[in-house]
Scaffold this motif. Structure first.
Motif, short mmCIF file in Angstrom:
data_model
loop_
_atom_site.label_atom_id
_atom_site.label_comp_id
_atom_site.label_asym_id
_atom_site.label_seq_id
_atom_site.Cartn_x
_atom_site.Cartn_y
_atom_site.Cartn_z
N ILE A 1 0.83 -1.20 0.00
CA ILE A 1 0.00 0.00 0.00
C ILE A 1 0.87 1.25 0.00
CG2 ILE A 1 -1.71 1.31 1.32
CD1 ILE A 1 -2.72 -1.51 2.32
N ALA A 2 1.94 1.25 0.78
CA ALA A 2 2.85 2.41 0.82
C ALA A 2 3.45 2.65 -0.56
CB ALA A 2 3.94 2.20 1.86
N ARG A 3 3.81 1.57 -1.26
CA ARG A 3 4.37 1.71 -2.60
C ARG A 3 3.32 2.31 -3.53
NH1 ARG A 3 4.29 -2.39 -3.44
NH2 ARG A 3 5.04 -4.14 -4.18
N ALA A 4 2.09 1.83 -3.47
CA ALA A 4 1.02 2.35 -4.33
C ALA A 4 0.78 3.84 -4.04
CB ALA A 4 -0.26 1.56 -4.12
N LEU A 5 0.77 4.22 -2.77
CA LEU A 5 0.58 5.63 -2.42
C LEU A 5 1.75 6.48 -2.92
CD1 LEU A 5 -0.92 5.22 1.15
CD2 LEU A 5 -2.09 6.13 -0.87
N TYR B 1 1.13 5.79 -10.60
CA TYR B 1 0.21 4.75 -10.14
C TYR B 1 -0.69 4.31 -11.29
CZ TYR B 1 -3.47 2.37 -7.55
OH TYR B 1 -4.37 1.44 -7.10
N GLY B 2 -0.95 3.01 -11.34
CA GLY B 2 -1.85 2.49 -12.34
C GLY B 2 -1.19 2.18 -13.66
N HIS C 1 -7.90 -4.65 -7.04
CA HIS C 1 -6.58 -4.92 -6.47
C HIS C 1 -5.79 -3.61 -6.43
CE1 HIS C 1 -7.53 -9.15 -7.17
NE2 HIS C 1 -7.88 -8.80 -8.39
N PRO C 2 -6.08 -2.72 -5.48
CA PRO C 2 -5.50 -1.38 -5.50
C PRO C 2 -3.97 -1.32 -5.43
CG PRO C 2 -7.25 -1.52 -3.87
CD PRO C 2 -7.03 -2.89 -4.41
#
Length: 100
Positions: free
Chosen positions: A59-63, A71-72, A89-90
């Motif tokens: 999650i930290a990586r995605a943020l 992102y994405g 799958h966020p």
């Protein structure tokens, strides 16, 4: 809805997940201290702790990627990951074609 707006919604989801896993990790740490005194199941606690730490890292990586407008985007082929897949799958890092 524009992709930027959809990503904003996903940011909120990721932030909520991060908070939930942080709280779970804090509870597990507290329970680990208590269970040492009462002989709790250390193996189960270790698995849950490792899972929460992995989720927090994902999650930290995605943020971080959201903060840097990356992102994405698939880490391998650099194509946009469909918003529907991100919603399910966020913390995903690869498109369905490149998933290991």
């Amino acid at each position: 809805m524009r992709r930027k707006d959809e990503l904003g919604v996903l940011r909120m989801v990721l932030e909520e997940q991060y908070e939930r896993h942080s709280t779970q990790l804090a509870l597990l740490d507290r329970q680990a201290g208590d269970s040492r005194c009462r002989g709790g199941d250390a193996d189960t606690a270790a698995v849950l702790t490792a899972s929460s730490r992995q989720a927090l890292g994902d999650i930290a990586r995605a943020l971080h990627y959201l903060d840097h407008d990356a992102y994405g985007c698939c880490e391998q082929c650099r194509t946009e990951i469909p918003i529907e897949h991100l919603a399910q799958h966020p913390a995903v890092r690869f498109c369905t074609s490149c998933e290991p």
